[in-house]
Scaffold this motif. Structure first.
Motif, mmCIF file in Angstrom:
data_model
loop_
_atom_site.group_PDB
_atom_site.id
_atom_site.type_symbol
_atom_site.label_atom_id
_atom_site.label_comp_id
_atom_site.label_asym_id
_atom_site.label_seq_id
_atom_site.Cartn_x
_atom_site.Cartn_y
_atom_site.Cartn_z
ATOM 1 N N PRO A 31 4.745 9.451 -8.318
ATOM 2 C CA PRO A 31 6.170 10.232 -8.618
ATOM 3 C C PRO A 31 7.264 9.590 -9.547
ATOM 4 C CG PRO A 31 5.701 10.185 -6.150
ATOM 5 C CD PRO A 31 4.837 9.361 -6.869
ATOM 6 N N ILE A 32 7.362 8.231 -9.295
ATOM 7 C CA ILE A 32 8.459 7.595 -10.301
ATOM 8 C C ILE A 32 7.887 7.498 -11.788
ATOM 9 C CG2 ILE A 32 9.436 5.466 -10.752
ATOM 10 C CD1 ILE A 32 9.388 4.654 -7.852
ATOM 11 N N ILE A 33 6.596 7.359 -11.932
ATOM 12 C CA ILE A 33 6.173 7.337 -13.270
ATOM 13 C C ILE A 33 6.214 8.761 -13.723
ATOM 14 C CG2 ILE A 33 3.912 6.759 -14.611
ATOM 15 C CD1 ILE A 33 5.468 4.460 -14.042
ATOM 16 N N SER A 34 5.856 9.600 -13.031
ATOM 17 C CA SER A 34 5.925 11.006 -13.510
ATOM 18 C C SER A 34 7.164 11.517 -13.878
ATOM 19 C CB SER A 34 5.319 12.084 -12.403
ATOM 20 O OG SER A 34 3.873 11.905 -12.070
ATOM 21 N N LEU A 35 8.191 11.119 -12.999
ATOM 22 C CA LEU A 35 9.740 11.467 -13.318
ATOM 23 C C LEU A 35 9.991 10.804 -14.499
ATOM 24 C CD1 LEU A 35 12.192 12.696 -12.395
ATOM 25 C CD2 LEU A 35 12.828 10.878 -11.014
ATOM 26 N N VAL A 36 10.000 9.513 -14.852
ATOM 27 C CA VAL A 36 10.312 8.648 -15.926
ATOM 28 C C VAL A 36 9.723 9.446 -17.107
ATOM 29 C CG1 VAL A 36 10.318 6.492 -17.170
ATOM 30 C CG2 VAL A 36 10.647 6.534 -14.810
ATOM 31 N N ILE A 37 8.476 9.715 -17.133
ATOM 32 C CA ILE A 37 7.838 9.874 -18.244
ATOM 33 C C ILE A 37 8.560 11.726 -18.521
ATOM 34 C CG2 ILE A 37 5.508 11.280 -19.210
ATOM 35 C CD1 ILE A 37 4.245 9.069 -17.765
ATOM 36 N N GLY A 38 8.628 12.606 -17.418
ATOM 37 C CA GLY A 38 9.102 13.729 -17.832
ATOM 38 C C GLY A 38 10.337 13.684 -18.261
ATOM 39 N N ALA A 39 11.487 12.732 -17.763
ATOM 40 C CA ALA A 39 12.801 12.665 -18.425
ATOM 41 C C ALA A 39 12.820 12.300 -19.746
ATOM 42 C CB ALA A 39 13.614 11.781 -17.235
ATOM 43 N N ALA A 55 0.869 -1.097 -0.162
ATOM 44 C CA ALA A 55 -0.101 -0.043 -0.177
ATOM 45 C C ALA A 55 0.957 1.126 0.093
ATOM 46 C CB ALA A 55 -1.106 -0.102 1.461
ATOM 47 N N LEU A 56 1.773 1.197 0.681
ATOM 48 C CA LEU A 56 2.923 2.437 0.710
ATOM 49 C C LEU A 56 3.515 2.644 -0.579
ATOM 50 C CD1 LEU A 56 4.628 1.978 4.265
ATOM 51 C CD2 LEU A 56 2.753 3.600 3.730
ATOM 52 N N PHE A 57 4.042 1.586 -1.091
ATOM 53 C CA PHE A 57 4.350 1.847 -2.601
ATOM 54 C C PHE A 57 3.472 2.287 -3.558
ATOM 55 C CE2 PHE A 57 5.006 0.160 -7.048
ATOM 56 C CZ PHE A 57 6.278 0.868 -7.152
ATOM 57 N N TRP A 58 2.262 1.714 -3.719
ATOM 58 C CA TRP A 58 1.457 2.494 -4.622
ATOM 59 C C TRP A 58 1.026 3.801 -4.228
ATOM 60 C CZ3 TRP A 58 1.176 0.300 -9.338
ATOM 61 C CH2 TRP A 58 1.518 -0.953 -9.603
ATOM 62 N N SER A 59 0.760 4.082 -2.993
ATOM 63 C CA SER A 59 0.278 5.406 -2.633
ATOM 64 C C SER A 59 1.563 6.330 -2.509
ATOM 65 C CB SER A 59 -0.341 5.122 -1.186
ATOM 66 O OG SER A 59 -1.519 4.363 -1.054
ATOM 67 N N LEU A 60 2.524 5.987 -2.209
ATOM 68 C CA LEU A 60 3.633 7.215 -2.234
ATOM 69 C C LEU A 60 4.329 7.140 -3.420
ATOM 70 C CD1 LEU A 60 4.571 6.673 1.611
ATOM 71 C CD2 LEU A 60 2.871 8.311 0.502
ATOM 72 N N MET A 61 4.988 6.095 -3.863
ATOM 73 C CA MET A 61 6.107 6.080 -4.584
ATOM 74 C C MET A 61 5.706 5.992 -6.251
ATOM 75 S SD MET A 61 8.562 6.237 -2.584
ATOM 76 C CE MET A 61 9.845 6.071 -3.778
ATOM 77 N N PHE A 62 4.672 5.123 -6.479
ATOM 78 C CA PHE A 62 4.428 4.922 -8.043
ATOM 79 C C PHE A 62 4.128 6.046 -8.855
ATOM 80 C CE2 PHE A 62 1.308 3.939 -11.360
ATOM 81 C CZ PHE A 62 2.115 2.936 -12.020
ATOM 82 N N PRO A 70 -5.555 13.947 -10.810
ATOM 83 C CA PRO A 70 -6.341 12.422 -10.679
ATOM 84 C C PRO A 70 -5.274 11.371 -10.405
ATOM 85 C CG PRO A 70 -6.791 13.755 -12.665
ATOM 86 C CD PRO A 70 -5.863 14.555 -11.998
ATOM 87 N N LEU A 71 -4.077 11.101 -10.772
ATOM 88 C CA LEU A 71 -3.392 10.150 -10.715
ATOM 89 C C LEU A 71 -3.064 10.168 -9.190
ATOM 90 C CD1 LEU A 71 -0.706 9.595 -13.271
ATOM 91 C CD2 LEU A 71 -2.520 7.850 -12.582
ATOM 92 N N VAL A 72 -2.694 11.304 -8.471
ATOM 93 C CA VAL A 72 -2.607 11.180 -7.117
ATOM 94 C C VAL A 72 -3.683 10.682 -6.432
ATOM 95 C CG1 VAL A 72 -1.542 12.823 -4.966
ATOM 96 C CG2 VAL A 72 -0.572 12.673 -7.554
ATOM 97 N N ALA A 95 2.515 12.697 3.130
ATOM 98 C CA ALA A 95 3.910 12.170 2.491
ATOM 99 C C ALA A 95 3.706 12.019 1.174
ATOM 100 C CB ALA A 95 3.779 10.760 3.035
ATOM 101 N N ALA A 96 2.718 11.547 0.456
ATOM 102 C CA ALA A 96 2.333 11.458 -1.126
ATOM 103 C C ALA A 96 2.702 13.005 -1.640
ATOM 104 C CB ALA A 96 0.973 11.032 -1.454
ATOM 105 N N MET A 97 2.325 13.907 -1.098
ATOM 106 C CA MET A 97 2.640 15.319 -1.792
ATOM 107 C C MET A 97 4.028 15.760 -1.763
ATOM 108 S SD MET A 97 -0.812 16.923 -0.249
ATOM 109 C CE MET A 97 -0.318 18.825 -0.663
ATOM 110 N N GLY A 98 4.724 15.180 -1.003
ATOM 111 C CA GLY A 98 6.082 15.474 -0.497
ATOM 112 C C GLY A 98 6.850 14.735 -1.371
#
Length: 290
Positions: A28-36, A19-26, A84-86, A133-136
């Motif tokens: 931001p990681i996807i957004s960072l990868v797509i942006g890069a 739950a922590l991974f999907w709520s907090l990490m997923f 919406p993703l967040v 935490a997710a917003m951070g």
């Protein structure tokens, strides 16, 4: 006590790595990868894009040299923290917290040790912390994405914050936090009423989608988007109106008269009414089989 309930819920959530991974990490990681990837693709197509007069001006502006103000980037990122993703992926953690005791039939083990109101409010407090935490993590991802952008396009970094931009950042951040909590509050009510984890996850999504289309549905009936009914049934549009007021400038000037009162009332109702309903239902609920 409420503090004990918060501590217990926080401890349980800390052990739920999925739950922590999907709520907090997923997200931001996807957004960072797509942006890069987007930045590298734009850099590779820079000559063709700048030489084509039919290309949008916004796309050409993304290739501009010069300085990149990280302060402005943070303010822009703060205004997009409740996208919406967040909302969707924070809801995964929120639904797990709200409906986990129904799923694992553990209410009877803890309800005797604390009041029912404190048990539910403890879950709400942990969800509020999860949202923060997710917003951070989203802000951290936005900073890294802009650093990559500056490196790819060889732009100079600056960091300038005025009193106005600090106020906008805090306003956007607080409003995004409230929007996430408001959206997840429907999950709390659904979890308590249905005793189902799936309902806690999907009911807010269905309601949210329905709210998005309410202006188009009400317009043929003569109900304008800034009317009381349109604003009160659509907390997402109400949040957008408040965000425009915080942004100031042309966005704030274009707002209809009286829209902010309607918007704040709409957001407040969609936050407090589900909370009151969940507390009232939970106090009368039979948990003997849980």
């Amino acid at each position: 006590m409420l503090v004990d309930a918060i501590r217990a819920e926080g401890f349980r959530l800390s052990k739920n790595r999925t739950a922590l991974f999907w709520s907090l990490m997923f997200v931001p990681i996807i957004s960072l990868v797509i942006g890069a990837v987007t930045n590298f693709v734009l850099k590779g197509s820079e000559t063709r894009i700048l030489g084509d007069e039919k290309m949008p001006a916004e796309l050409k502006a993304a290739l501009a040299r010069g300085t990149l103000d990280m302060g402005e980037a943070l303010v822009a990122a703060a205004g997009n923290l409740a996208n919406p993703l967040v909302l969707l992926f924070v809801l995964i953690g929120a639904a797990t917290i709200y409906a986990g005791d129904y799923r694992w039939e553990t209410w009877r083990l803890i309800s005797a040790r604390n009041s029912r109101a404190d048990l539910l409010l403890g879950k709400l407090a942990v969800v509020a912390g999860l949202a923060l935490a997710a917003m951070g993590f989203m802000l951290l991802g936005a900073v890294l994405e802009n650093l990559i952008k500056a490196a790819v396009f060889e732009r100079t970094l600056t960091f300038a914050l005025t009193g106005e931009t600090i106020g906008q950042f805090l306003g956007f951040f607080g409003l995004s936090w409230l929007r996430i909590i408001q959206f997840a509050m429907m999950g709390m009510l659904a979890a308590v009423v249905t005793r189902s984890l799936l309902a806690a996850l999907f009911v807010p999504l269905v309601v949210g989608i329905a709210q998005f289309f309410t202006p188009q549905m009400l317009l043929p009936m003569g109900v304008m988007p800034d009317a009381w009914l349109s604003v009160l049934v659509n907390p997402g549009a109400a949040t957008d109106a408040i965000q425009a007021a915080i942004a100031g400038g042309e966005r704030a000037a274009s707002l209809p008269d009286g829209i902010l009162v309607k918007a704040w009332l709409g957001v407040g109702l969609w936050t407090l009414v589900p909370l009151a309903g969940a507390l009232a239902w939970f106090r009368r609920q039979d948990l003997s089989k849980e």
